[in-house]
Design an enzyme around this catalytic site. Structure first.
Site, PDB file in Angstrom:
ATOM      1  N   GLY A   1       0.823  -1.194   0.000  1.00 38.31           N
ATOM      2  CA  GLY A   1       0.000   0.000   0.000  1.00 38.31           C
ATOM      3  C   GLY A   1       0.862   1.251   0.000  1.00 38.31           C
ATOM      4  O   GLY A   1       2.016   1.234   0.442  1.00 38.31           O
ATOM      5  N   CYS A   2       0.311   2.347  -0.497  1.00 40.20           N
ATOM      6  CA  CYS A   2       1.081   3.594  -0.589  1.00 40.20           C
ATOM      7  C   CYS A   2       1.432   4.137   0.794  1.00 40.20           C
ATOM      8  O   CYS A   2       2.596   4.464   1.073  1.00 40.20           O
ATOM      9  CB  CYS A   2       0.319   4.625  -1.403  1.00 40.20           C
ATOM     10  SG  CYS A   2      -1.396   4.895  -0.887  1.00 40.20           S
TER      11      CYS A   2
END
Length: 325
Positions: free
Chosen positions: A118-119
């Site tokens: 995930g970012c």
């Protein structure tokens, strides 16, 4: 030159579109396209998935799990990269941050199933993993972080709302930063805790902002809670040494109180300076009592499509910078 066939399942979403943009410029891939009127047909998707060398899943979690189930039991050649959260803590999948260690990069190189991080998780993990792994930050430390992101990270609905002039006019709150996940149960928390090796889930507060893309995660550390006395300089030296040979992860020059990253002669931190790149930049600020770790990246680059392409390159034994510069 060897060519690999690549299929993007979910190619109309933000991440899927960005992956396709990067693949167009990749010298070693041939993109498989599904007909628009068949992209939701299970049989056609199954055919595409099993015919490809590489499959990117840019889907909601349930759909990503379904897509993996479409791989034929006899299919040993298709490698899958999942950009959803469905498999990020699954022990049968490889977690895709190659910069964490030689072992991490080796696992990706030998993997047929890689979960794209995930970012927010990437920005959280990169500075903390070396510090926890080395014992400088204890595994039971009460970590507290917040994240800033452009609205593209919130998906199609948010993008539509933020770019709709009528909504922006009638709902001026869209102009201000908007904290969310107020129940402190953000979907990236499991991978953050597991990958860093924390005994307890961190407190994490994400904030969506009125700009398109660019992300930063800030983590604060009280030095009095550490087993030994450490300074911001100590943290900076460890992180600089740890990532000194990495291309896409950069520990920025040390200045504990100021950050002129806007080229405007001021000291305000900007989360958008890595936009349109695959770089993640780590900063260390603070004083003898408190330390601030800040990491920024493009949430559609190193936080999504760029990370996916980088992992693909490693899985195929190619230069990991291909189509990322």
């Amino acid at each position: 030159m060897q060519k690999y066939t690549v299929y993007v399942d979910g190619q109309s979403g933000t991440t899927g579109l960005k992956i396709n943009e990067r693949l167009i410029n990749h010298p070693n891939v041939e993109i498989l396209k599904i007909a628009e009127d068949k992209r939701k047909e299970l049989a056609e998707r199954k055919k595409m998935i099993n015919s490809a060398d590489i499959v990117f899943l840019c889907l909601p979690d349930a759909a990503a799990i379904e897509a993996v189930s479409l791989v034929e039991p006899t299919n040993t050649h298709t490698k899958i990269l999942d950009a959803s959260t469905a498999h990020r803590t699954n022990p049968e999948w490889t977690y895709g941050i190659p910069e964490l260690s030689k072992e991490a990069r080796s696992k990706i190189a030998n993997s047929s199933r890689t979960a794209v991080p995930g970012c927010y998780a990437s920005s959280f993990i990169l500075p903390l993993y070396p510090l926890v792994e080395s014992g400088i930050i204890p595994k039971d430390y009460p970590i507290s972080s917040y994240g800033l992101s452009g609205y593209s990270g919130a998906g199609k609905t948010a993008i539509a709302d933020y770019t709709d002039p009528e909504i922006a006019t009638n709902h001026p709150t869209y102009l201000a930063p908007r904290p969310y996940a107020l129940g402190l149960s953000h979907k990236h928390l499991p991978e953050m805790q597991k990958t860093v090796g924390l005994n307890y889930a961190p407190i994490f507060s994400p904030i969506i902002n009125n700009y398109y893309k660019g992300l930063a995660v800030a983590t604060t550390i009280h030095t009095r809670l550490l087993p030994k006395k450490y300074t911001p300089k100590d943290f900076h030296e460890l992180l600089s040494n740890y990532y000194q040979d990495e291309y896409f992860v950069k520990v920025m020059p040390f200045n504990p109180t100021e950050c002129d990253t806007n080229n405007l002669g001021d000291s305000f931190f900007t989360p958008i300076a890595c936009n349109d790149t695959n770089f993640a930049e780590i900063f260390v600020f603070g004083n003898d009592e408190q330390i601030l770790l800040l990491t920024r990246l493009d949430n559609l680059g190193k936080g999504a499509s760029g990370a996916a392409i980088q992992n693909m390159n490693i899985m195929l034994g190619l230069d990991e910078k291909l189509a990322l510069e």
